[in-house]
Write a protein that holds these residues in place. Sequence first.
Motif, PDB file in Angstrom:
ATOM      1  N   ASN A 125      -7.299   8.940 -36.043  1.00  0.00           N
ATOM      2  CA  ASN A 125      -6.480   8.297 -35.011  1.00  0.00           C
ATOM      3  C   ASN A 125      -7.424   7.648 -34.045  1.00  0.00           C
ATOM      4  OD1 ASN A 125      -3.878   8.767 -35.631  1.00  0.00           O
ATOM      5  ND2 ASN A 125      -3.777  10.737 -34.605  1.00  0.00           N
ATOM      6  N   PRO A 126      -7.655   6.374 -34.154  1.00  0.00           N
ATOM      7  CA  PRO A 126      -8.677   5.797 -33.277  1.00  0.00           C
ATOM      8  C   PRO A 126      -8.164   5.690 -31.854  1.00  0.00           C
ATOM      9  CG  PRO A 126      -7.705   4.097 -34.605  1.00  0.00           C
ATOM     10  CD  PRO A 126      -7.080   5.362 -35.030  1.00  0.00           C
ATOM     11  N   LYS A 182     -19.429 -11.810 -36.623  1.00  0.00           N
ATOM     12  CA  LYS A 182     -18.103 -12.412 -36.509  1.00  0.00           C
ATOM     13  C   LYS A 182     -17.126 -11.749 -37.459  1.00  0.00           C
ATOM     14  CE  LYS A 182     -15.250 -15.573 -35.176  1.00  0.00           C
ATOM     15  NZ  LYS A 182     -14.848 -15.774 -33.810  1.00  0.00           N
ATOM     16  N   LEU A 183     -17.604 -11.337 -38.662  1.00  0.00           N
ATOM     17  CA  LEU A 183     -16.711 -10.706 -39.619  1.00  0.00           C
ATOM     18  C   LEU A 183     -16.271  -9.337 -39.146  1.00  0.00           C
ATOM     19  CD1 LEU A 183     -18.266 -11.391 -43.102  1.00  0.00           C
ATOM     20  CD2 LEU A 183     -16.102 -12.135 -42.295  1.00  0.00           C
ATOM     21  N   ALA A 184     -17.106  -8.663 -38.327  1.00  0.00           N
ATOM     22  CA  ALA A 184     -16.781  -7.297 -37.918  1.00  0.00           C
ATOM     23  C   ALA A 184     -15.649  -7.280 -36.910  1.00  0.00           C
ATOM     24  CB  ALA A 184     -18.006  -6.623 -37.321  1.00  0.00           C
ATOM     25  N   GLU A 185     -15.274  -8.443 -36.363  1.00  0.00           N
ATOM     26  CA  GLU A 185     -14.195  -8.418 -35.383  1.00  0.00           C
ATOM     27  C   GLU A 185     -12.836  -8.455 -36.042  1.00  0.00           C
ATOM     28  OE1 GLU A 185     -14.825 -11.578 -32.706  1.00  0.00           O
ATOM     29  OE2 GLU A 185     -16.763 -10.826 -32.058  1.00  0.00           O
ATOM     30  N   ALA A 199     -15.398  -1.442 -27.545  1.00  0.00           N
ATOM     31  CA  ALA A 199     -14.394  -0.892 -28.460  1.00  0.00           C
ATOM     32  C   ALA A 199     -12.989  -1.271 -28.032  1.00  0.00           C
ATOM     33  CB  ALA A 199     -14.519   0.620 -28.508  1.00  0.00           C
ATOM     34  N   ASP A 200     -12.176  -1.654 -28.982  1.00  0.00           N
ATOM     35  CA  ASP A 200     -10.750  -1.886 -28.791  1.00  0.00           C
ATOM     36  C   ASP A 200     -10.016  -0.739 -29.461  1.00  0.00           C
ATOM     37  OD1 ASP A 200      -9.252  -5.185 -28.839  1.00  0.00           O
ATOM     38  OD2 ASP A 200      -9.153  -3.505 -27.458  1.00  0.00           O
ATOM     39  N   GLU A 201      -8.668  -0.881 -29.648  1.00  0.00           N
ATOM     40  CA  GLU A 201      -7.927   0.232 -30.246  1.00  0.00           C
ATOM     41  C   GLU A 201      -8.246   0.423 -31.712  1.00  0.00           C
ATOM     42  OE1 GLU A 201      -4.670   2.071 -27.783  1.00  0.00           O
ATOM     43  OE2 GLU A 201      -4.617   1.881 -29.939  1.00  0.00           O
ATOM     44  N   GLN A 202      -7.983  -0.605 -32.534  1.00  0.00           N
ATOM     45  CA  GLN A 202      -8.110  -0.431 -33.978  1.00  0.00           C
ATOM     46  C   GLN A 202      -9.379  -1.055 -34.533  1.00  0.00           C
ATOM     47  OE1 GLN A 202      -6.018   0.709 -36.468  1.00  0.00           O
ATOM     48  NE2 GLN A 202      -4.378   1.442 -35.190  1.00  0.00           N
ATOM     49  N   ARG A 203      -9.924  -2.045 -33.884  1.00  0.00           N
ATOM     50  CA  ARG A 203     -11.085  -2.766 -34.402  1.00  0.00           C
ATOM     51  C   ARG A 203     -12.013  -3.090 -33.244  1.00  0.00           C
ATOM     52  NH1 ARG A 203      -7.524  -7.111 -37.214  1.00  0.00           N
ATOM     53  NH2 ARG A 203      -6.727  -5.172 -38.017  1.00  0.00           N
ATOM     54  N   PRO A 204     -13.296  -3.320 -33.519  1.00  0.00           N
ATOM     55  CA  PRO A 204     -14.209  -3.610 -32.408  1.00  0.00           C
ATOM     56  C   PRO A 204     -13.944  -4.981 -31.795  1.00  0.00           C
ATOM     57  CG  PRO A 204     -15.359  -3.614 -34.490  1.00  0.00           C
ATOM     58  CD  PRO A 204     -13.993  -3.155 -34.770  1.00  0.00           C
ATOM     59  N   TYR A 205     -14.110  -5.049 -30.467  1.00  0.00           N
ATOM     60  CA  TYR A 205     -13.975  -6.334 -29.785  1.00  0.00           C
ATOM     61  C   TYR A 205     -15.258  -7.141 -29.932  1.00  0.00           C
ATOM     62  CZ  TYR A 205     -12.821  -9.637 -26.121  1.00  0.00           C
ATOM     63  OH  TYR A 205     -12.554 -10.775 -25.432  1.00  0.00           O
ATOM     64  N   MET A 235     -11.215  -2.981 -39.520  1.00  0.00           N
ATOM     65  CA  MET A 235     -11.091  -1.726 -38.814  1.00  0.00           C
ATOM     66  C   MET A 235     -12.408  -0.968 -38.864  1.00  0.00           C
ATOM     67  SD  MET A 235      -7.320  -0.492 -39.403  1.00  0.00           S
ATOM     68  CE  MET A 235      -6.669  -0.941 -40.961  1.00  0.00           C
ATOM     69  N   TYR A 236     -12.486   0.134 -38.117  1.00  0.00           N
ATOM     70  CA  TYR A 236     -13.784   0.764 -37.902  1.00  0.00           C
ATOM     71  C   TYR A 236     -14.443   1.238 -39.172  1.00  0.00           C
ATOM     72  CZ  TYR A 236     -13.310   0.696 -32.933  1.00  0.00           C
ATOM     73  OH  TYR A 236     -13.190   0.290 -31.656  1.00  0.00           O
ATOM     74  N   MET A 237     -13.680   1.902 -40.055  1.00  0.00           N
ATOM     75  CA  MET A 237     -14.353   2.443 -41.233  1.00  0.00           C
ATOM     76  C   MET A 237     -14.324   1.471 -42.402  1.00  0.00           C
ATOM     77  SD  MET A 237     -15.670   4.994 -40.132  1.00  0.00           S
ATOM     78  CE  MET A 237     -16.390   5.856 -41.480  1.00  0.00           C
TER      79      MET A 237
END
Lengths: 182, 364, 120
Positions: free
Chosen positions: B290-291, B46-49, B315-321, B52-54
């Motif tokens: 540039n994700p 839940k926290l990973a949603e 995957a979404d644009e800036q963060r995982p769905y 951002m990716y890195m």
Amino acid sequence: MKDFITAKQEFDKLVEESLKKYKPKVPVVFTKLSEVTKAITSNMIIWSRKNSLWPLQFGLACCAMELLDFGASRIDAERKGFLVFRATPRQSDVMISAGWITKSMAPEVKRLYEQMSRPRYVVAYGECSVSGGPWYESYNIIEGIDQIVPVDVYVSGCPPRPESLFDALLKLQEKVGGKIDN
Amino acid sequence: MSLVKINIGPVHPSTHGLLRLVVTLDGDTIVNVEPHVGFLHRGVEKLAENRMYMQIPPFIEKCDYVAKMAMDEAYVATVEAAMGIEPNERAQYERVILLELQRIASHLLWLGAMLNDLGHFFSVFMWTFADRDKVLKLLEEATGQRMFYVNMRLGGLRQEFPKDFEYHALDVLTYLEKRINEYESFIENSSLFKERMYKVGVLSRDDAINLGVSGPVLRASGVNFDVRKDKPYYVYKKLNFKPIVLYNGDNFSRYKVRILEIKESIRLIREAFKQMPDGNATGMPIKLINPAPKNKVVRVSREGPRGEIMFYLVADEQRPYRLAMRTPAFINLAALNHIARGNKFANLFPIIGSLDLVMADVDK
Amino acid sequence: MVRLIIDRKDLIDTISSFKKKGFSYLVKILGIDYIDYISVLYILRNLDSDEEIEIEVHLNQNDLWVPTIINIFKGADWYERELYEMFGIEIKGRKVRKLLLEKFSENIYPLRKSFKWGTK
């Protein structure tokens, strides 16, 4: 044989020092026996309590890896008196809490703290015990162990090096011996 | 005959973590074991949603805090597959070297902890910890950090190997080979060890496939499946990798598979140092990314020291769905009930020790 | 990656026929919350030929239930318990208990999109 000689010399020095304070100006000694024994034994009790604090084995999560390193052979915990990590709280003095606390674990921490016999001390080791750590938005985390038990020394870092745990325990020894206020 | 229920509480003197077991006994034999977990659950999925990716690798590394490089590399490989990036050949060789060093360090800690459970109170533990410290010094030289090396970047590593790294590594490897032979010879000669490990805790081949276990637990029951050989990634094909399979399924086979894996890792690292080409192995720094994900739904599996690690990313644009994780210790612990039935009560902790559990892996 | 989308009433027949063909290893059971519907994924693997297949079922928000597959795969036990407590999907055919959040008896389902961060 060497250890035996130095302990005896230290004992003699302590007896002399404590007797010096109670020397009156008149060259006749009028004291109660209870005051003499109290002066000798209170210093003895504080010295022996300070140098043999036994920790409780309470490593919950990743900071437990550094606790294992702290007890292993390169950074030795035995040389300053933290001899054995006991598994039961009735035989230990210090609780070193390493790891994050969840809502399921909070009643167990409180129960363990109340089973320790006085005098007892608590060291909060690592960011998760100090303030909740990186899990600050989670639904199952309690932010810091000082919402449950009273804490004496805080060590911050993620994870802190075992040498800084050594430094924190030396400061705890000074607090037991009475040099640092509060 | 009346049955007795015993509670082995969450804080107990073995180094696995917080695990509560409710054991039903009939005399001295075990009838039922029920694990209650969840004392370390903090909701990583839940926290990973919300990150951002890195920003996510520190969460992933704290899941399996004994083999951190394996979890980190599996997550970064998932993000690379979503963005369509591939590391070059020198970066692949360097990643393989770091992964195999991490596998040796994890198995050395397992050896000390399991013999601690058997009753050697902290004596073999001290020796394997001193050996593990040498391997950790090598990793500190390569990455700069002692415990949580967030070292993998998209397309490579954070920095190159230093100049004298190869000589230091080969010195440590020759020292480790002698020590592993010493450990094998004196551990297997003791008759107490043989009594508690041969034919104790047997898991048959059909049960192992049906329950879904993975890693050394699966390979000790006669199933020839290893992610490094069946779905090969990086340069494992060029290094001639062979998995290690034994056929009995008891405690002793699970112990022997891991000892032989340490020797195989030493051979792989030596080969990789000989075959490594020249080049540049640093990946993209964090701020320049540039994700723009090319593939929306990705699934990647890797082989960790405990079993198979799998990530499923939407995957979404800036963060995982949605980021779903399959950690190996979760399903290895679910198989404990099938393994431990019918054994004596004093043999319960060697069985748990041979499954190699880390409790933060179980409660994600 | 091969993915099949089927109805809920064909689920048990599809999975048992795949098991007879050699897909005898269950990798994971997932749940994903798209806001109109919730989808449940079953990932199977063939150990001889190294192929994998994903079977997907869509569920509406009004009737959330799935039949149990514990008679086919013994390893689906803990995956189904986790699916029940994180999403609120009922498992018909056996009694399910919570796995990770055992002491909380309220109806909170953390992995749905309607559960905001910061609630304690």
